[in-house]
Scaffold this motif. Structure first.
Motif, PDB file in Angstrom:
ATOM      1  N   LYS A   1       0.851  -1.202   0.000  1.00 57.91           N
ATOM      2  CA  LYS A   1       0.000   0.000   0.000  1.00 57.91           C
ATOM      3  C   LYS A   1       0.884   1.248   0.000  1.00 57.91           C
ATOM      4  CE  LYS A   1      -1.888   1.995   3.619  1.00 57.91           C
ATOM      5  NZ  LYS A   1      -1.743   3.461   3.405  1.00 57.91           N
ATOM      6  N   LEU A   2       0.486   2.238  -0.802  1.00 59.87           N
ATOM      7  CA  LEU A   2       1.181   3.520  -0.837  1.00 59.87           C
ATOM      8  C   LEU A   2       0.144   4.636  -0.865  1.00 59.87           C
ATOM      9  CD1 LEU A   2       3.843   5.120  -1.055  1.00 59.87           C
ATOM     10  CD2 LEU A   2       3.611   4.986  -3.547  1.00 59.87           C
ATOM     11  N   THR A   3       0.299   5.616   0.021  1.00 61.11           N
ATOM     12  CA  THR A   3      -0.656   6.718   0.127  1.00 61.11           C
ATOM     13  C   THR A   3       0.072   8.055   0.072  1.00 61.11           C
ATOM     14  OG1 THR A   3      -2.188   5.430   1.482  1.00 61.11           O
ATOM     15  CG2 THR A   3      -2.409   7.817   1.582  1.00 61.11           C
ATOM     16  N   VAL A   4      -0.523   9.008  -0.656  1.00 63.28           N
ATOM     17  CA  VAL A   4      -0.067  10.402  -0.679  1.00 63.28           C
ATOM     18  C   VAL A   4      -1.225  11.250  -0.180  1.00 63.28           C
ATOM     19  CG1 VAL A   4       0.782  12.305  -2.081  1.00 63.28           C
ATOM     20  CG2 VAL A   4       1.467   9.956  -2.628  1.00 63.28           C
ATOM     21  N   ALA A   5      -0.952  12.116   0.803  1.00 62.45           N
ATOM     22  CA  ALA A   5      -2.040  12.860   1.441  1.00 62.45           C
ATOM     23  C   ALA A   5      -1.639  14.309   1.714  1.00 62.45           C
ATOM     24  CB  ALA A   5      -2.446  12.177   2.746  1.00 62.45           C
ATOM     25  N   PRO A   6      -2.029  15.267   0.842  1.00 58.91           N
ATOM     26  CA  PRO A   6      -1.870  16.683   1.192  1.00 58.91           C
ATOM     27  C   PRO A   6      -2.673  16.989   2.453  1.00 58.91           C
ATOM     28  CG  PRO A   6      -2.401  16.413  -1.133  1.00 58.91           C
ATOM     29  CD  PRO A   6      -2.618  15.086  -0.494  1.00 58.91           C
ATOM     30  N   THR A   7      -2.050  17.669   3.419  1.00 61.73           N
ATOM     31  CA  THR A   7      -2.634  17.797   4.756  1.00 61.73           C
ATOM     32  C   THR A   7      -2.596  19.232   5.242  1.00 61.73           C
ATOM     33  OG1 THR A   7      -1.903  15.551   5.299  1.00 61.73           O
ATOM     34  CG2 THR A   7      -2.470  16.997   7.144  1.00 61.73           C
ATOM     35  N   LEU A   8      -3.701  19.695   5.835  1.00 69.08           N
ATOM     36  CA  LEU A   8      -3.777  20.994   6.495  1.00 69.08           C
ATOM     37  C   LEU A   8      -3.765  20.804   8.003  1.00 69.08           C
ATOM     38  CD1 LEU A   8      -6.528  22.881   4.434  1.00 69.08           C
ATOM     39  CD2 LEU A   8      -4.052  23.271   4.373  1.00 69.08           C
ATOM     40  N   LYS A   9      -2.971  21.634   8.686  1.00 67.27           N
ATOM     41  CA  LYS A   9      -2.915  21.608  10.151  1.00 67.27           C
ATOM     42  C   LYS A   9      -2.867  23.045  10.654  1.00 67.27           C
ATOM     43  CE  LYS A   9      -0.531  18.464  12.325  1.00 67.27           C
ATOM     44  NZ  LYS A   9       0.511  17.510  12.804  1.00 67.27           N
ATOM     45  N   ALA A  10      -3.348  23.241  11.868  1.00 66.33           N
ATOM     46  CA  ALA A  10      -3.325  24.588  12.456  1.00 66.33           C
ATOM     47  C   ALA A  10      -1.929  24.948  12.960  1.00 66.33           C
ATOM     48  CB  ALA A  10      -4.332  24.683  13.601  1.00 66.33           C
ATOM     49  N   GLY A  11      -1.140  23.965  13.346  1.00 66.85           N
ATOM     50  CA  GLY A  11       0.198  24.212  13.866  1.00 66.85           C
ATOM     51  C   GLY A  11       0.898  22.901  14.126  1.00 66.85           C
ATOM     52  N   LYS A  12       2.171  22.990  14.543  1.00 61.96           N
ATOM     53  CA  LYS A  12       3.000  21.819  14.844  1.00 61.96           C
ATOM     54  C   LYS A  12       2.971  20.823  13.684  1.00 61.96           C
ATOM     55  CE  LYS A  12       2.440  22.097  19.865  1.00 61.96           C
ATOM     56  NZ  LYS A  12       2.030  21.356  21.094  1.00 61.96           N
ATOM     57  N   ILE A  13       3.323  21.315  12.515  1.00 67.35           N
ATOM     58  CA  ILE A  13       3.230  20.527  11.289  1.00 67.35           C
ATOM     59  C   ILE A  13       3.988  19.205  11.394  1.00 67.35           C
ATOM     60  CG2 ILE A  13       4.206  20.494   8.951  1.00 67.35           C
ATOM     61  CD1 ILE A  13       1.553  21.635   8.841  1.00 67.35           C
ATOM     62  N   GLY A  14       5.175  19.236  11.972  1.00 60.92           N
ATOM     63  CA  GLY A  14       6.000  18.036  11.996  1.00 60.92           C
ATOM     64  C   GLY A  14       5.717  17.087  13.136  1.00 60.92           C
ATOM     65  N   ASP A  15       4.748  17.415  13.983  1.00 61.15           N
ATOM     66  CA  ASP A  15       4.434  16.564  15.126  1.00 61.15           C
ATOM     67  C   ASP A  15       3.451  15.482  14.703  1.00 61.15           C
ATOM     68  OD1 ASP A  15       3.764  15.390  17.501  1.00 61.15           O
ATOM     69  OD2 ASP A  15       3.354  17.256  18.576  1.00 61.15           O
ATOM     70  N   PHE A  16       3.867  14.210  14.799  1.00 63.98           N
ATOM     71  CA  PHE A  16       3.000  13.108  14.386  1.00 63.98           C
ATOM     72  C   PHE A  16       1.765  12.976  15.273  1.00 63.98           C
ATOM     73  CE2 PHE A  16       6.964  11.779  12.362  1.00 63.98           C
ATOM     74  CZ  PHE A  16       6.515  11.292  11.149  1.00 63.98           C
ATOM     75  N   PHE A  17       1.806  13.583  16.468  1.00 64.37           N
ATOM     76  CA  PHE A  17       0.718  13.392  17.416  1.00 64.37           C
ATOM     77  C   PHE A  17      -0.085  14.663  17.677  1.00 64.37           C
ATOM     78  CE2 PHE A  17       4.050  10.296  18.457  1.00 64.37           C
ATOM     79  CZ  PHE A  17       3.338   9.122  18.290  1.00 64.37           C
ATOM     80  N   SER A  18       0.057  15.678  16.825  1.00 66.04           N
ATOM     81  CA  SER A  18      -0.757  16.880  16.970  1.00 66.04           C
ATOM     82  C   SER A  18      -1.935  16.815  16.000  1.00 66.04           C
ATOM     83  CB  SER A  18       0.073  18.145  16.715  1.00 66.04           C
ATOM     84  OG  SER A  18       0.402  18.267  15.347  1.00 66.04           O
ATOM     85  N   ARG A  19      -3.067  17.231  16.451  1.00 68.82           N
ATOM     86  CA  ARG A  19      -4.291  17.234  15.666  1.00 68.82           C
ATOM     87  C   ARG A  19      -5.058  18.513  16.003  1.00 68.82           C
ATOM     88  NH1 ARG A  19      -1.655  13.760  13.929  1.00 68.82           N
ATOM     89  NH2 ARG A  19      -2.197  11.626  13.344  1.00 68.82           N
ATOM     90  N   PRO A  20      -6.028  18.948  15.176  1.00 71.38           N
ATOM     91  CA  PRO A  20      -6.668  18.225  14.074  1.00 71.38           C
ATOM     92  C   PRO A  20      -5.877  18.290  12.766  1.00 71.38           C
ATOM     93  CG  PRO A  20      -7.747  20.328  14.406  1.00 71.38           C
ATOM     94  CD  PRO A  20      -6.738  20.203  15.506  1.00 71.38           C
ATOM     95  N   GLU A  21      -6.244  17.371  11.852  1.00 67.56           N
ATOM     96  CA  GLU A  21      -5.725  17.344  10.493  1.00 67.56           C
ATOM     97  C   GLU A  21      -6.891  17.188   9.516  1.00 67.56           C
ATOM     98  OE1 GLU A  21      -1.274  15.345  11.029  1.00 67.56           O
ATOM     99  OE2 GLU A  21      -2.843  14.269   9.924  1.00 67.56           O
ATOM    100  N   LEU A  22      -6.773  17.877   8.383  1.00 63.85           N
ATOM    101  CA  LEU A  22      -7.697  17.701   7.261  1.00 63.85           C
ATOM    102  C   LEU A  22      -6.882  17.200   6.082  1.00 63.85           C
ATOM    103  CD1 LEU A  22      -9.782  21.018   7.512  1.00 63.85           C
ATOM    104  CD2 LEU A  22     -10.221  18.819   8.642  1.00 63.85           C
TER     105      LEU A  22
END
Length: 505
Positions: A441-462
């Motif tokens: 499986k391979l996924t590409v996902a353009p993502t919007l975040k309010a902050g902490k872009i590089g933090d794998f555990f920060s949310r929300p994400e769209l």
């Protein structure tokens, strides 16, 4: 004679003139002195007046300073009283609201419905998760309400209730397909002043809950270990500064539906020890009542199921990326026998045999790698034998990596790749067939975040996403009722597209 008389007159005139002049000078000096004295008196009067004004100003200044100090004192007292009242109000109410949710739309390249899910493959029946990014089409919500207090004697209280629901319908009204239920409802008492020694500062609990120290690999949507049920226990029995233990007793019912008489069918006694980053967990299980027992899918068990079991976990919780660089990492090796052969969800599978043995290994980490890139690799593997039928074998391993590339402070590109190999020989259990092969499986996902872009555990994400997956054609023959091999979902490559939100707080 005449000259003498004239000289006498002249001398007299001179003498008179000098007297007049002397008298005049004297009068002038006295006048000037008088004038000077008047001026001095006037200056002194002005100085006295100025001194009075200065004294008055000083008194006024002192009064203002005193008023200001009094005002500051009053303000500070008011602030202190306000803070005390607010703190008292917080302690009195202590309500918190937390939650988790995900919801997304998924379609295939023909704009039609498709198959998805972290447990999509045949290995998923025994916990073989694959990457979840771009592979979820459900709506799942957890709503947590908590009430906390700190009493005057220092003791703490906590009550928590979790309401959860999972849906696969896209409609706004979904009551007919709802799985709404209360997943947790428990109370805790902590820091009780009557206790000392190892129990000083410990937390006692009872009710229905997830164990506090469960942990998972989020991007696989798989717990490393999941202990849950209804019971009681104590957390943080401290033997020393670096050594603590948890003790608990849980009860569980097998199957997806509880029996009418609600008999507890499995008891789990656990000891969970922590020494620095090291974790050692040992559990024993007992389920004597085998009559009409059902498995995790609610199906009646057709074999002789185990009456007891053991489970053990050895874990390492690093505060760095495997000691090599900044980041985090967790690793665990698990073993289970008998009822403990379901090593992830302890005590949840009543169909395992008394001879069953399972080994499970899990490890993942997160770290920045420079240039705005962040990486989170993971490995999850399991080997289970004599699980449901004597001689059966379920072996699989998943390799997964999620990457994040920071583009701006609110936009990132997320990538996820998964590979899973499985070798499954169920010996005809539930009409399953022996297969082996690989899944990709391979996924590409353009993502919007309010902050902490590089933090794998920060949310929300769209996220928007595109997912490509493929697998060995032999895997289509595993079962007639699973995803692989179903109509329109065969080996050879599948595309899925969609949009998703995920949040927690």
């Amino acid at each position: 004679m005449y000259k003498k008389r004239r000289l006498a007159v002249m001398i007299g005139m001179l003498a008179g003139s000098a007297s007049v002049y002397a008298q005049t000078d004297m009068n002038s000096i006295e006048a000037r002195l008088a004038l000077l004295e008047q001026r001095l008196q006037a200056a002194e009067s002005r100085a006295q007046a100025a001194e009075k004004r200065a004294s008055a100003a000083e008194q006024k200044t002192q009064q203002l300073v005193a008023v200001q100090k009094q005002t500051q004192t009053t303000t500070q007292e008011v602030a202190q009283r306000t803070s005390a009242l607010e703190q008292k109000a917080d302690l009195a109410s202590g309500f918190e609201f937390h939650g988790y949710a995900r919801s997304g739309l998924l379609m295939n390249d023909a704009a039609s419905g498709s198959k998805s899910g972290p447990y999509l493959t045949p290995a998923g029946e025994t916990g073989g998760a694959i990457g979840r990014l771009g592979n979820e089409a459900d709506t799942y919500v957890e709503l947590n309400v908590e009430h906390k207090q700190t009493l005057e004697n220092g003791a703490t209280t906590r009550f928590k209730a979790m309401l959860a629901d999972g849906q696969k319908t896209y409609n706004d009204w979904s009551a007919d397909s709802s799985d709404l239920n209360i997943r947790q409802a428990f109370a805790e008492l902590g820091n009780l002043p009557d206790f000392s020694g190892a129990l000083k500062g410990s937390t006692f609990w009872a009710g229905k809950r997830f164990d506090r120290d469960n942990f998972d690999i989020h991007w696989l949507d798989s717990d490393v270990v999941f202990l849950a049920g209804t019971g009681g226990g104590v957390y943080d029995v401290k033997w020393s500064e670096d050594f603590r233990s948890n003790f608990s007793l849980y009860g569980r019912n097998f199957g997806s539906q509880e029996e009418i008489d609600n008999n507890v069918q499995n008891y789990i006694l656990s000891m969970n020890h922590f020494a620095g980053p090291l974790q050692v967990m040992v559990s024993g299980m007992r389920a004597k009542d085998n009559d009409d027992r059902k498995d995790a899918n609610g199906d009646a068990i057709k074999t002789d199921a185990a009456n007891n079991g053991v489970h053990a976990l050895l874990g390492l919780h690093n505060e760095s990326f495997y000691g090599l660089r900044d980041g985090s990492a967790k690793t665990a090796l698990l073993y289970g026998h008998g009822l403990g052969a379901e090593v992830k969800s302890l005590g949840s599978d009543g169909a395992v045999l008394s001879e069953a043995d399972t080994w499970r290994f899990a490890s993942y980490g997160t770290t920045p790698i420079g240039g705005g890139w962040h990486i989170a690799p993971a490995v999850l593997g399991q080997s289970s034998k004599d699980r449901y039928v004597k001689g059966d074998s379920y072996e699989w391993v998943t390799l997964n990596t999620r990457l994040i590339k920071e583009v701006t402070q609110n936009f990132a590109m997320a990538f996820e790749g998964s590979y899973q190999y499985m070798d499954l020989d169920p010996k005809g259990y539930k009409d399953r067939h022996a297969v082996n092969g690989s899944f990709y499986k391979l996924t590409v996902a353009p993502t919007l975040k309010a902050g902490k872009i590089g933090d794998f555990f920060s949310r929300p994400e769209l996220r928007l996403y595109a997912t490509w997956m493929d697998w060995s054609s032999k895997l289509d023959n595993y079962a007639s009722d699973d995803a692989f091999g179903s109509s329109g979902f065969n080996a050879g490559g599948e595309w899925n597209f969609g949009v998703q939100m995920e949040t927690w707080f």
